[in-house]
Design a protein around this motif. Structure first.
Motif, mmCIF file in Angstrom:
data_model
loop_
_atom_site.group_PDB
_atom_site.id
_atom_site.type_symbol
_atom_site.label_atom_id
_atom_site.label_comp_id
_atom_site.label_asym_id
_atom_site.label_seq_id
_atom_site.Cartn_x
_atom_site.Cartn_y
_atom_site.Cartn_z
ATOM 1 N N ALA A 129 -11.208 -2.207 -26.956
ATOM 2 C CA ALA A 129 -11.277 -1.086 -28.024
ATOM 3 C C ALA A 129 -12.127 -0.242 -27.719
ATOM 4 O O ALA A 129 -12.136 1.007 -27.995
ATOM 5 C CB ALA A 129 -11.375 -2.034 -29.204
ATOM 6 N N ARG A 130 -13.493 -0.575 -27.221
ATOM 7 C CA ARG A 130 -14.503 0.604 -27.035
ATOM 8 C C ARG A 130 -14.044 1.309 -26.017
ATOM 9 O O ARG A 130 -14.548 2.504 -25.833
ATOM 10 C CB ARG A 130 -15.961 -0.405 -26.799
ATOM 11 C CG ARG A 130 -17.005 0.716 -26.475
ATOM 12 C CD ARG A 130 -18.267 0.020 -26.920
ATOM 13 N NE ARG A 130 -18.629 -0.983 -26.024
ATOM 14 C CZ ARG A 130 -19.434 -1.021 -24.836
ATOM 15 N NH1 ARG A 130 -20.489 -0.088 -24.857
ATOM 16 N NH2 ARG A 130 -19.991 -2.281 -24.517
ATOM 17 N N ALA A 131 -13.634 0.870 -25.004
ATOM 18 C CA ALA A 131 -12.878 1.698 -23.780
ATOM 19 C C ALA A 131 -12.068 2.835 -24.300
ATOM 20 O O ALA A 131 -12.109 4.132 -23.954
ATOM 21 C CB ALA A 131 -12.339 0.991 -22.771
ATOM 22 N N LEU A 132 -11.027 2.403 -25.156
ATOM 23 C CA LEU A 132 -10.355 3.395 -25.737
ATOM 24 C C LEU A 132 -11.134 4.258 -26.597
ATOM 25 O O LEU A 132 -10.848 5.860 -26.662
ATOM 26 C CB LEU A 132 -9.191 2.835 -26.553
ATOM 27 C CG LEU A 132 -7.942 2.125 -25.894
ATOM 28 C CD1 LEU A 132 -7.132 1.483 -26.685
ATOM 29 C CD2 LEU A 132 -7.142 3.477 -24.994
ATOM 30 N N LEU A 196 -14.037 4.734 -16.239
ATOM 31 C CA LEU A 196 -13.578 3.271 -16.512
ATOM 32 C C LEU A 196 -12.679 2.560 -15.488
ATOM 33 O O LEU A 196 -12.693 1.543 -15.466
ATOM 34 C CB LEU A 196 -12.879 3.391 -18.078
ATOM 35 C CG LEU A 196 -13.898 3.749 -19.149
ATOM 36 C CD1 LEU A 196 -13.004 3.865 -20.551
ATOM 37 C CD2 LEU A 196 -14.877 2.534 -19.404
ATOM 38 N N LEU A 197 -11.609 3.407 -15.270
ATOM 39 C CA LEU A 197 -10.421 2.728 -14.388
ATOM 40 C C LEU A 197 -11.228 2.160 -13.059
ATOM 41 O O LEU A 197 -10.759 1.266 -12.304
ATOM 42 C CB LEU A 197 -9.557 3.677 -14.226
ATOM 43 C CG LEU A 197 -8.185 3.396 -13.417
ATOM 44 C CD1 LEU A 197 -7.474 2.406 -14.093
ATOM 45 C CD2 LEU A 197 -7.331 4.664 -13.070
ATOM 46 N N VAL A 198 -12.150 2.949 -12.724
ATOM 47 C CA VAL A 198 -12.603 2.606 -11.242
ATOM 48 C C VAL A 198 -13.993 1.639 -11.099
ATOM 49 O O VAL A 198 -14.541 1.402 -10.444
ATOM 50 C CB VAL A 198 -13.309 3.993 -10.125
ATOM 51 C CG1 VAL A 198 -12.073 4.782 -10.273
ATOM 52 C CG2 VAL A 198 -14.207 4.687 -11.161
ATOM 53 N N SER A 199 -14.575 1.589 -12.617
ATOM 54 C CA SER A 199 -15.730 0.863 -12.707
ATOM 55 C C SER A 199 -15.636 -0.692 -13.472
ATOM 56 O O SER A 199 -16.415 -1.414 -13.136
ATOM 57 C CB SER A 199 -16.732 1.570 -13.317
ATOM 58 O OG SER A 199 -16.534 1.999 -14.713
ATOM 59 N N VAL A 200 -14.691 -0.691 -14.379
ATOM 60 C CA VAL A 200 -14.360 -1.834 -15.057
ATOM 61 C C VAL A 200 -13.288 -2.528 -15.010
ATOM 62 O O VAL A 200 -12.349 -1.780 -15.800
ATOM 63 C CB VAL A 200 -14.875 -1.542 -16.779
ATOM 64 C CG1 VAL A 200 -15.061 -2.813 -17.486
ATOM 65 C CG2 VAL A 200 -16.248 -0.890 -16.854
ATOM 66 N N ALA A 201 -13.197 -3.528 -14.430
ATOM 67 C CA ALA A 201 -11.560 -3.957 -14.115
ATOM 68 C C ALA A 201 -11.051 -4.522 -15.128
ATOM 69 O O ALA A 201 -9.745 -4.348 -15.488
ATOM 70 C CB ALA A 201 -11.765 -5.162 -13.197
ATOM 71 N N ALA A 202 -11.794 -5.082 -16.304
ATOM 72 C CA ALA A 202 -11.211 -5.619 -17.317
ATOM 73 C C ALA A 202 -10.699 -4.565 -18.237
ATOM 74 O O ALA A 202 -9.823 -5.128 -19.300
ATOM 75 C CB ALA A 202 -12.620 -6.469 -18.064
ATOM 76 N N VAL A 203 -11.027 -3.406 -18.224
ATOM 77 C CA VAL A 203 -10.486 -2.484 -19.228
ATOM 78 C C VAL A 203 -9.527 -1.376 -18.704
ATOM 79 O O VAL A 203 -9.420 -0.241 -19.126
ATOM 80 C CB VAL A 203 -11.623 -1.732 -19.680
ATOM 81 C CG1 VAL A 203 -12.305 -2.798 -20.843
ATOM 82 C CG2 VAL A 203 -12.267 -1.069 -19.033
ATOM 83 N N ARG A 204 -9.181 -1.702 -17.498
ATOM 84 C CA ARG A 204 -8.022 -0.783 -16.812
ATOM 85 C C ARG A 204 -6.834 -0.652 -17.627
ATOM 86 O O ARG A 204 -6.481 0.585 -17.311
ATOM 87 C CB ARG A 204 -7.947 -1.600 -15.202
ATOM 88 C CG ARG A 204 -8.924 -1.344 -14.317
ATOM 89 C CD ARG A 204 -8.596 -1.875 -12.950
ATOM 90 N NE ARG A 204 -9.827 -1.774 -11.993
ATOM 91 C CZ ARG A 204 -9.859 -2.229 -11.031
ATOM 92 N NH1 ARG A 204 -9.140 -3.382 -10.712
ATOM 93 N NH2 ARG A 204 -11.005 -2.335 -10.159
ATOM 94 N N VAL A 205 -6.392 -1.394 -18.389
ATOM 95 C CA VAL A 205 -5.202 -1.169 -19.088
ATOM 96 C C VAL A 205 -5.520 -0.214 -20.319
ATOM 97 O O VAL A 205 -4.665 0.733 -20.218
ATOM 98 C CB VAL A 205 -4.577 -2.515 -19.754
ATOM 99 C CG1 VAL A 205 -3.720 -2.331 -20.466
ATOM 100 C CG2 VAL A 205 -4.074 -3.392 -18.554
ATOM 101 N N SER A 206 -6.503 -0.423 -21.070
ATOM 102 C CA SER A 206 -7.004 0.506 -21.679
ATOM 103 C C SER A 206 -7.277 2.010 -21.291
ATOM 104 O O SER A 206 -6.901 2.913 -21.741
ATOM 105 C CB SER A 206 -8.278 0.189 -22.622
ATOM 106 O OG SER A 206 -8.102 -0.986 -23.104
ATOM 107 N N ALA A 207 -7.986 1.951 -19.848
ATOM 108 C CA ALA A 207 -7.988 3.377 -19.255
ATOM 109 C C ALA A 207 -6.823 3.952 -19.061
ATOM 110 O O ALA A 207 -6.618 5.249 -19.135
ATOM 111 C CB ALA A 207 -8.694 3.170 -17.964
ATOM 112 N N LEU A 208 -5.751 3.275 -18.369
ATOM 113 C CA LEU A 208 -4.306 3.763 -18.091
ATOM 114 C C LEU A 208 -3.688 4.215 -19.429
ATOM 115 O O LEU A 208 -3.263 5.359 -19.568
ATOM 116 C CB LEU A 208 -3.880 2.828 -17.353
ATOM 117 C CG LEU A 208 -3.967 2.261 -16.186
ATOM 118 C CD1 LEU A 208 -3.211 1.372 -15.482
ATOM 119 C CD2 LEU A 208 -3.705 3.534 -15.069
ATOM 120 N N VAL A 209 -4.088 3.581 -20.548
ATOM 121 C CA VAL A 209 -3.474 3.959 -21.604
ATOM 122 C C VAL A 209 -3.946 5.245 -22.200
ATOM 123 O O VAL A 209 -3.463 6.304 -22.769
ATOM 124 C CB VAL A 209 -3.724 2.943 -22.818
ATOM 125 C CG1 VAL A 209 -3.372 3.335 -24.307
ATOM 126 C CG2 VAL A 209 -2.753 1.741 -22.514
ATOM 127 N N GLY A 210 -5.293 5.410 -21.960
ATOM 128 C CA GLY A 210 -6.044 6.816 -22.329
ATOM 129 C C GLY A 210 -5.404 7.827 -21.478
ATOM 130 O O GLY A 210 -5.240 9.007 -21.859
#
Length: 532
Positions: A129-132, A196-210
């Motif tokens: 949520a914070r990543a988004l 976010l995509l290249v630095s935090v594996a756990a939020v890659r889905v959120s980064a891709l959504v963004g």
């Protein structure tokens, strides 16, 4: 020969150790921050690596993310801001000399809070949520920096990140809806998602959504905001006489403009446009000059828009004025430049900073300001309304918007970048006209003394070939007209207000969280005392 796995691992560990040591050193980190902040300059003309803008902020974002404290993150923001300002405005060195370092350091302070915001949203292991939220909050913070530094007294809106997309059709369509501000928001959002995509594996889905939301937003705008439909065309001529410095340069420039204009006889043009400072004498004191231009107008069969840079006979001080001259002489249509170039045309707080004139080419005397924008009506049957701007003013989206709302059918910008020939400035300046055209849904004619002169249609697309800095002569352009009203003209800077709302919501959430934590901290000692 294959390198053993252990050797490769050791090499990676050594490289990682060196990188960590560099980040731990305040001096190396400062250099890295300044260099990272300078990278987006490559997206602007002349390099014009427009695609690079979508990843150019990633190194800076990752550096701030790694900061060990909020204070360090703010410092990284400031140092990166200095690098950005120096890189984007390096061509001002002839005017400011070492003073540009002070200007960059002061304006770089605007990125201090942005550094804090970046760390707050990206550091550690952010939740999905914070990543988004970061994909919205970080661009909103960046836009506030662009908005504040767009004030004329701080240098104006030159080098806005969205302006790097001046030749990208989908970005120009975005500009027609939300101005250059909306383009900047989307560009920074993409950078944030990539970081976010290249630095935090756990939020890659959120980064891709963004990233997907950014792509869908651009696609929806492309479909919804139809390009302006042409409703005829007019023929405008641009006169580019070249550099004429030194003693007698003012008169030689006028003579050359006169000579070149005569080559337009028989070419059936509706308006001839001379560049900024094309007339260096007050026409009130020198009526014979006005008569020479009127004679040209009769010969060519079209009015001529000149630009007078001189001390007036009827008012104190020096003005830069767009003046329309027809076959019968002065038409009475005049626009005085309102927004002046800091140090180039006036020195802010001259009593304090007047020493800048001794180390660079800062203005020895402040130019005077006009009081209101003007829409001129061309003499003749069509009665076309033209909205004049002078040089630096093409950087301000609100000025073009106001002209269109007041009835301008064509925006005409008169400019001169002769001081900066051989730098990135002429190309950057001409590119701004594309953004103003797309935002306003009106063609923009950018006429200069020394290049780059260019014309852009109502959708921001270039019309004909630009006149480079090595060209001396004239060019005639068939300028397409439009009566469309873009969303930006209708609704204005709504993207800026949306960014304000996002940051206000962030402050409210953070404030509520701090209140809850404070309340829990107060209850805990009371509970322990009760148990005791």
């Amino acid at each position: 020969m294959q390198i053993p796995v252990a050797a490769r691992t050791n090499a990676r560990n050594r490289a990682g150790g060196a990188a960590r040591a560099a980040l731990a050193s305040p001096w190396w980190r400062a250099l890295l921050a300044a260099a990272a902040g300078a990278l987006p300059a490559l997206a602007f003309p002349e390099p014009s690596l427009w695609w690079f803008a979508y990843v150019a902020l990633v190194p800076w974002l990752l550096l701030i993310r790694s900061a060990g404290s909020a204070r360090r993150a703010a410092l990284d923001g400031w140092l990166g801001g200095i690098g950005f300002m120096l890189a984007v405005h390096h061509w001002l060195v002839p005017n400011l000399h070492v003073f540009i370092l002070l200007v960059a350091a002061l304006l770089g302070l605007l990125w201090l809070p942005w550094g804090w915001v970046v760390r707050a949203m990206l550091s550690g292991e952010p939740s999905p949520a914070r990543a988004l939220a970061a994909v919205v909050v970080v661009p909103s913070g960046w836009l506030m920096v662009e908005l504040v530094r767009s004030w004329e007294g701080l240098g104006g809106p030159w080098g806005l990140l969205g302006a790097s997309q001046w030749e990208v059709a989908p970005a120009l369509r975005l500009a027609s809806v939300g101005g250059v501000w909306l383009v900047s928001l989307l560009v920074v959002a993409v950078n944030t998602a990539v970081a976010l995509l290249v630095s935090v594996a756990a939020v890659r889905v959120s980064a891709l959504v963004g990233l997907l939301v950014c792509a869908l937003t651009t696609s929806l705008v492309w479909v919804w905001a139809e390009p302006p439909s042409p409703v005829g065309a007019v023929r405008f001529a641009v006169v580019q006489p070249g550099i004429h410095h030194g003693a007698g340069g003012v008169d030689r420039r006028f003579d050359e403009g006169e000579r070149l204009t005569r080559t337009l006889i028989g070419q059936d043009v509706d308006l001839v446009v001379w560049g900024e400072s094309s007339v260096g004498r007050d026409l009130g004191r020198r009526p014979e000059l006005a008569e020479r231009v009127a004679a040209l107008s009769r010969a060519v069969g079209a009015p001529i828009l000149v630009n007078v840079d001189a001390r007036r006979s009827d008012e104190p001080g020096i003005y830069k004025s767009s003046v329309l001259i027809g076959p019968d002489g002065l038409t009475g249509e005049r626009y005085d430049k309102m927004r002046l170039v800091p140090f180039g045309e006036y020195v802010p707080a001259r009593s304090v900073l007047g020493w800048a004139t001794s180390v660079g080419r800062a203005a020895g005397e402040d130019r005077r300001r006009g009081e209101a924008q003007v829409v001129m009506t061309l003499p003749g049957e069509n009665g076309l309304g033209i909205g004049p701007l002078v040089c630096f003013e093409t950087a301000f989206p609100d000025m073009t918007r106001r002209l269109v709302r007041d009835g301008a059918q064509v925006v005409v910008a008169q400019s001169a970048t002769s001081t900066f020939q051989g730098s990135w400035a002429p190309e950057q300046h001409a590119s701004l006209a594309a953004l103003r055209a797309a935002e306003s849904g009106r063609p923009v004619v950018h006429a200069t003394l020394t290049g780059v002169s260019a014309v852009y249609g109502p959708d921001g697309a270039r019309v004909g070939e630009p006149l480079g800095t090595d060209y001396r002569g004239t060019a005639v352009y068939s300028v397409p007209l439009s009566e469309a009203t873009t969303a930006y003209v209708r609704y204005g800077d709504w993207a800026v207000y949306a960014a304000f709302a996002v940051l206000a919501a962030l402050c409210a959430v953070e404030g509520a969280g701090s209140f809850r934590r404070s309340a829990r901290g107060t209850r805990a000692p009371r509970a322990r005392r009760a148990r005791g």
